[in-house]
Design a protein around this motif. Sequence first.
Motif, PDB file in Angstrom:
ATOM      1  N   GLU A  83       0.814  -1.223   0.000  1.00 55.21           N
ATOM      2  CA  GLU A  83       0.000   0.000   0.000  1.00 55.21           C
ATOM      3  C   GLU A  83       0.841   1.263   0.000  1.00 55.21           C
ATOM      4  OE1 GLU A  83      -3.350   0.518  -0.308  1.00 55.21           O
ATOM      5  OE2 GLU A  83      -3.386  -1.609  -0.790  1.00 55.21           O
ATOM      6  N   LYS A  84       2.030   1.223   0.599  1.00 56.69           N
ATOM      7  CA  LYS A  84       2.826   2.438   0.679  1.00 56.69           C
ATOM      8  C   LYS A  84       3.359   2.896  -0.672  1.00 56.69           C
ATOM      9  CE  LYS A  84       6.737   0.130   2.700  1.00 56.69           C
ATOM     10  NZ  LYS A  84       7.719   0.214   3.763  1.00 56.69           N
ATOM     11  N   TYR A  85       3.369   2.035  -1.675  1.00 57.70           N
ATOM     12  CA  TYR A  85       3.822   2.410  -3.019  1.00 57.70           C
ATOM     13  C   TYR A  85       2.667   2.513  -4.012  1.00 57.70           C
ATOM     14  CZ  TYR A  85       8.300   1.020  -1.039  1.00 57.70           C
ATOM     15  OH  TYR A  85       9.407   0.901  -0.239  1.00 57.70           O
ATOM     16  N   GLN A  86       1.463   2.315  -3.555  1.00 56.38           N
ATOM     17  CA  GLN A  86       0.289   2.293  -4.427  1.00 56.38           C
ATOM     18  C   GLN A  86       0.159   3.574  -5.262  1.00 56.38           C
ATOM     19  OE1 GLN A  86      -1.546  -0.459  -4.781  1.00 56.38           O
ATOM     20  NE2 GLN A  86      -2.742   0.516  -6.371  1.00 56.38           N
ATOM     21  N   TYR A  87       0.470   4.723  -4.692  1.00 58.58           N
ATOM     22  CA  TYR A  87       0.331   5.996  -5.411  1.00 58.58           C
ATOM     23  C   TYR A  87       1.266   6.098  -6.616  1.00 58.58           C
ATOM     24  CZ  TYR A  87       4.590   7.719  -3.178  1.00 58.58           C
ATOM     25  OH  TYR A  87       5.888   7.895  -2.773  1.00 58.58           O
ATOM     26  N   LEU A  88       2.328   5.280  -6.669  1.00 62.79           N
ATOM     27  CA  LEU A  88       3.254   5.302  -7.806  1.00 62.79           C
ATOM     28  C   LEU A  88       2.807   4.388  -8.946  1.00 62.79           C
ATOM     29  CD1 LEU A  88       6.639   5.270  -5.878  1.00 62.79           C
ATOM     30  CD2 LEU A  88       5.674   7.155  -7.189  1.00 62.79           C
TER      31      LEU A  88
END
Length: 86
Positions: free
Chosen positions: A3-8
């Motif tokens: 989830e912590k890289y989802q925005y990329l």
Amino acid sequence: MSEKYQYLKKYHRSNYGGFIDFPNNVVYDLEEKEILEAEKTMGILFPNQLREFYITLGYARIVVPHVRPSNYDSNEILPPMVAAHF
């Protein structure tokens, strides 16, 4: 995907339709064997956070970060073998 890289994820090169305008963020796929080969070349493992980024997302050129400091230019998460040669 973490989830912590989802925005990329939206910056994956497949979302650009074959043309990448380099003032934009771009993320490239990476196979785990590339990570292992680079670590073998270096004789050490990548730091956990970088390894997790590689496995989860790949490598990237981040021109506009999620939260942009006023003095930000760009940032590259190098491909594993390029990083190994540094």
